[in-house]
Write a protein that holds these residues in place. Structure first.
Motif, PDB file in Angstrom:
ATOM      1  N   ALA A  41      14.202  27.219  46.242  1.00 59.94           N
ATOM      2  CA  ALA A  41      14.239  26.806  44.826  1.00 59.94           C
ATOM      3  C   ALA A  41      13.190  27.325  43.961  1.00 59.94           C
ATOM      4  N   LEU A  42      13.465  27.400  42.776  1.00 60.91           N
ATOM      5  CA  LEU A  42      12.433  27.908  41.594  1.00 60.91           C
ATOM      6  C   LEU A  42      11.231  26.959  41.768  1.00 60.91           C
ATOM      7  N   GLY A  43      11.260  25.644  41.662  1.00 62.37           N
ATOM      8  CA  GLY A  43      10.227  24.629  41.591  1.00 62.37           C
ATOM      9  C   GLY A  43       9.085  24.863  42.705  1.00 62.37           C
ATOM     10  N   PRO A  44       9.353  24.984  44.250  1.00 68.93           N
ATOM     11  CA  PRO A  44       8.700  25.132  45.125  1.00 68.93           C
ATOM     12  C   PRO A  44       7.979  26.436  45.145  1.00 68.93           C
ATOM     13  N   VAL A  45       8.544  27.493  44.547  1.00 71.25           N
ATOM     14  CA  VAL A  45       8.252  28.883  44.332  1.00 71.25           C
ATOM     15  C   VAL A  45       6.881  28.798  43.450  1.00 71.25           C
ATOM     16  N   LEU A  46       7.303  28.214  42.067  1.00 74.64           N
ATOM     17  CA  LEU A  46       6.035  28.163  41.293  1.00 74.64           C
ATOM     18  C   LEU A  46       4.798  27.302  41.735  1.00 74.64           C
ATOM     19  N   ARG A  47       5.230  26.333  42.514  1.00 75.70           N
ATOM     20  CA  ARG A  47       4.106  25.437  43.223  1.00 75.70           C
ATOM     21  C   ARG A  47       3.310  26.179  43.950  1.00 75.70           C
ATOM     22  N   GLU A  48       3.993  27.134  44.881  1.00 77.03           N
ATOM     23  CA  GLU A  48       3.094  27.834  45.828  1.00 77.03           C
ATOM     24  C   GLU A  48       2.460  28.808  45.070  1.00 77.03           C
ATOM     25  N   TYR A  49       2.879  29.581  44.213  1.00 72.83           N
ATOM     26  CA  TYR A  49       2.224  30.494  43.092  1.00 72.83           C
ATOM     27  C   TYR A  49       1.013  29.830  42.576  1.00 72.83           C
ATOM     28  N   ILE A  50       1.114  28.822  42.007  1.00 69.26           N
ATOM     29  CA  ILE A  50       0.199  27.959  41.400  1.00 69.26           C
ATOM     30  C   ILE A  50      -1.007  27.575  42.083  1.00 69.26           C
ATOM     31  N   VAL A  51      -0.882  26.978  43.359  1.00 73.38           N
ATOM     32  CA  VAL A  51      -1.716  26.403  44.065  1.00 73.38           C
ATOM     33  C   VAL A  51      -2.563  27.370  45.190  1.00 73.38           C
ATOM     34  N   SER A  52      -1.735  28.364  45.454  1.00 70.59           N
ATOM     35  CA  SER A  52      -2.312  29.447  46.361  1.00 70.59           C
ATOM     36  C   SER A  52      -3.431  30.154  45.236  1.00 70.59           C
ATOM     37  N   GLU A  53      -2.823  30.646  44.240  1.00 71.12           N
ATOM     38  CA  GLU A  53      -3.756  31.438  43.292  1.00 71.12           C
ATOM     39  C   GLU A  53      -4.991  30.537  42.833  1.00 71.12           C
ATOM     40  N   ALA A  54      -4.800  29.130  42.658  1.00 70.45           N
ATOM     41  CA  ALA A  54      -5.854  28.263  42.269  1.00 70.45           C
ATOM     42  C   ALA A  54      -6.849  28.331  43.752  1.00 70.45           C
ATOM     43  N   MET A  55      -6.329  28.100  44.800  1.00 72.65           N
ATOM     44  CA  MET A  55      -7.297  28.236  45.862  1.00 72.65           C
ATOM     45  C   MET A  55      -8.212  29.526  46.119  1.00 72.65           C
ATOM     46  N   ALA A  56      -7.415  30.699  45.727  1.00 75.35           N
ATOM     47  CA  ALA A  56      -8.191  31.936  45.807  1.00 75.35           C
ATOM     48  C   ALA A  56      -9.227  31.798  44.520  1.00 75.35           C
ATOM     49  N   ALA A  57      -9.045  31.352  43.572  1.00 76.60           N
ATOM     50  CA  ALA A  57     -10.020  31.215  42.660  1.00 76.60           C
ATOM     51  C   ALA A  57     -11.073  30.226  42.985  1.00 76.60           C
ATOM     52  N   PHE A  58     -10.966  29.407  43.755  1.00 80.06           N
ATOM     53  CA  PHE A  58     -11.924  28.328  44.164  1.00 80.06           C
ATOM     54  C   PHE A  58     -12.782  29.248  45.197  1.00 80.06           C
ATOM     55  N   GLY A  59     -12.307  30.257  45.889  1.00 85.81           N
ATOM     56  CA  GLY A  59     -13.099  30.930  46.706  1.00 85.81           C
ATOM     57  C   GLY A  59     -12.686  30.375  48.277  1.00 85.81           C
ATOM     58  N   ILE A  60     -11.631  29.755  48.544  1.00 92.60           N
ATOM     59  CA  ILE A  60     -11.035  29.272  49.623  1.00 92.60           C
ATOM     60  C   ILE A  60      -9.941  30.013  50.340  1.00 92.60           C
ATOM     61  N   PRO A  61     -10.178  30.517  51.702  1.00 87.55           N
ATOM     62  CA  PRO A  61      -9.077  31.382  52.465  1.00 87.55           C
ATOM     63  C   PRO A  61      -7.952  31.065  51.923  1.00 87.55           C
ATOM     64  N   THR A  62      -6.929  31.885  51.941  1.00 87.69           N
ATOM     65  CA  THR A  62      -5.570  31.689  51.510  1.00 87.69           C
ATOM     66  C   THR A  62      -4.627  32.637  51.449  1.00 87.69           C
ATOM     67  N   THR A  63      -3.333  32.359  51.722  1.00 85.69           N
ATOM     68  CA  THR A  63      -2.301  33.395  51.176  1.00 85.69           C
ATOM     69  C   THR A  63      -2.219  33.706  49.682  1.00 85.69           C
ATOM     70  N   ARG A  64      -1.924  34.665  49.188  1.00 80.58           N
ATOM     71  CA  ARG A  64      -1.755  34.860  47.849  1.00 80.58           C
ATOM     72  C   ARG A  64      -0.139  35.146  47.239  1.00 80.58           C
ATOM     73  N   ALA A  65      -0.235  34.854  45.973  1.00 81.26           N
ATOM     74  CA  ALA A  65       1.106  35.441  45.591  1.00 81.26           C
ATOM     75  C   ALA A  65       1.269  36.506  44.723  1.00 81.26           C
ATOM     76  N   LEU A  66       1.813  37.469  45.120  1.00 81.92           N
ATOM     77  CA  LEU A  66       1.846  38.767  44.399  1.00 81.92           C
ATOM     78  C   LEU A  66       2.808  38.721  43.275  1.00 81.92           C
ATOM     79  N   ALA A  67       4.070  37.885  43.510  1.00 85.55           N
ATOM     80  CA  ALA A  67       5.010  37.973  42.401  1.00 85.55           C
ATOM     81  C   ALA A  67       6.035  36.950  42.607  1.00 85.55           C
ATOM     82  N   ALA A  68       6.703  36.443  41.713  1.00 85.42           N
ATOM     83  CA  ALA A  68       7.645  35.765  41.644  1.00 85.42           C
ATOM     84  C   ALA A  68       8.958  36.223  40.858  1.00 85.42           C
TER      85      ALA A  68
END
Length: 493
Positions: free
Chosen positions: A127-154
């Motif tokens: 569903a759209l909601g979980p996709v947006l949540r994962e995009y937001i949180v994973s990219e925030a984690m990357a900005a924090f400098g925490i190892p994470t999967t990344r979102a290339l596109a939605a």
């Protein structure tokens, strides 16, 4: 730059029992939500091509690009402590692997791309909601400098998915160092397939820990390295108030990245027992339990490696236990070191951890906001004139706060830095902005109900620089009002 994916696939060259070969299921009307341009460029991909109709078709699973070898990976896992011998990619497909500009191998993975042989009774969609949540949180984690999967596109799919109600469908293109999990090892261990375990361990070493390949005991060293990375990762989560929410063994990455953002959340008010996941009824994956669960998951990994350690089981168990005992020390070193830095303490004294614990206890009693408390400490580090905003967070027990801050200032006086230098160092480890749950829910509501992605874009802009003050977006740093609080988060499967 080429307009296609320069695939170089290694996992698809492993034996067929490691995966199922299956193409994504085409969708009705794919439409782009967003391409992560900076990440695309780092992966040596053309973001303009990805945003084109041809690229969107690939991102939606409607077209398989040249060089891809789409597979659904097999794995097992302990889910809330109960072992399930076969899980696997039930709604995700690994298109292939690319080599990024740093020479690192990265998976290109479609999440929500249709049914696979591992879907069981699921629809294979997202569903759209979980996709947006994962995009937001994973990219925030990357900005924090925490190892994470990344979102290339939605992308949206133009199709509805049925959850509690009909919801718009979407596909997330996820990037990871790999999608190999503790549960991948468990899949073969459960079948007594020692050959596959050895092949998998050798593949992981070659891909993630190549320095171990020529050692005397590479499989022991593998467990040591995975243990070290998990200890450091969980410490980093907790230092920003992150709660994964579903730390099953199939959601524990061998590479040490944060993976599978389902019911994840960031704390507002601090409490060690905080749980958001709607399915975590017993608090198994509560904030403070995360180190214990990480060690439990690593023990399950160790069990799968025992045949590779020694043919004598007692010897293998003793060797594994010796490695696992190192987890607590590694975690505490990372977590305590992080707490010191958050408090502006860049030298080490024995009493520092007690000082940190006293603050956390006062925060829990006062229900002080986790992120704001530490961010306000940055201002307070300049001198007593910075106390006011911080003291307001402890309105229920200001005396306890006054006692603590007096002890903290005495400890700061023993540090060698001047106030300005200390503040700058603290600012780099105490974010002003996190993906607060009520902000994510507002983004999802706008997208689902009004097809409005402007709030999504703005939140991503704010979170791309979480350590900067950003006065124009200061309201994003504020905790939720009582009526805005999000008490539960959901997997979205």
């Amino acid at each position: 730059m080429t307009s296609h994916f320069p695939f170089d696939n290694s996992y698809a060259r492993l034996p067929d029992r490691f995966y199922a070969r299956i193409a994504p299921t085409p969708v009705a009307e794919p439409a782009l939500i967003r391409v992560n341009r900076d990440l695309a460029l780092h992966l040596r991909l053309d973001p303009d091509w990805l945003a084109s109709p041809e690229g969107v078709a690939v991102l939606a699973g409607a077209r398989v690009p040249e060089g891809a070898e789409p597979i659904a990976m097999a794995y097992a896992g302990h889910q809330f402590g109960q072992f399930v011998p076969q899980l696997g990619d039930g709604r995700a497909i690994l298109l292939g692997e690319v080599i990024d500009r740093d020479g690192q191998r990265r998976d290109i993975h479609l999440k929500g791309s249709g049914r696979t042989p591992f879907s069981r009774r699921g629809d294979g969609r997202a569903a759209l909601g979980p996709v947006l949540r994962e995009y937001i949180v994973s990219e925030a984690m990357a900005a924090f400098g925490i190892p994470t999967t990344r979102a290339l596109a939605a992308v949206t799919t133009g199709e509805a998915v049925m959850r509690e109600t009909l919801l718009p469908g979407a596909v997330l293109t996820r990037v990871a160092s790999s999608h190999i999990r503790v549960g991948t090892f468990q899949f073969f261990a459960a079948r007594g397939d020692e050959e596959a375990l050895r092949l998998l361990a050798d593949h992981v070493i070659a891909r993630h820990y190549p320095q171990l390949a020529d050692g005397d005991r590479p499989y022991h060293a593998l467990l040591e390295q995975v243990t070290a990375r998990q200890a450091a990762l969980v410490a980093q989560w907790m230092l920003v108030g992150f709660i994964h929410g579903v730390m099953n063994t199939d959601n524990t990455s061998i590479s040490g990245e944060t993976i599978d953002y389902g019911p994840c959340a960031f704390m507002d008010a601090y409490h060690p027992g905080t749980v958001f996941s709607s399915i975590d009824h017993a608090g198994r994956y509560a904030y403070a339990n995360q180190p214990k669960i990480a060690q439990w998951n690593l023990t399950r990994l160790a069990e799968t490696l025992l045949p590779l350690f020694s043919q004598d089981q007692d010897t293998a168990i003793a060797e594994a236990q010796d490695i696992l005992r190192g987890f607590a020390e590694k975690f505490e070193k990372a977590f305590h070191g992080g707490l010191r830095r958050k408090l502006g303490l860049f030298t080490e004294r024995e009493e520092d951890i007690d000082l940190a614990r006293e603050l956390l206890a006062a925060m829990s009693e006062a229900k002080a906001d986790f992120t704001l408390t530490f961010r306000h400490l940055v201002k307070a580090a300049a001198g007593p004139e910075g106390n006011e905003a911080l003291r307001k967070l402890f309105a229920t027990n200001p005396a306890a706060f006054d006692d603590w801050i007096a002890s903290w200032r005495k400890r700061l006086s023993q540090e060698p830095q001047d106030a300005a230098t200390r503040q700058e160092m603290m600012r780099k480890v105490n974010p002003a902005f996190i993906p607060r749950n009520h902000r994510i829910e507002a983004v999802i509501s706008a997208a689902v109900e009004r097809h409005d992605f402007a709030p999504f874009e703005e939140l991503l802009t704010v979170l791309s620089k979480p350590y900067d003050d950003q006065p124009d977006f200061a309201h994003y740093a504020e905790p939720p009002q009582p009526h805005e609080r999000v008490l539960q988060t959901f997997c979205g499967t």
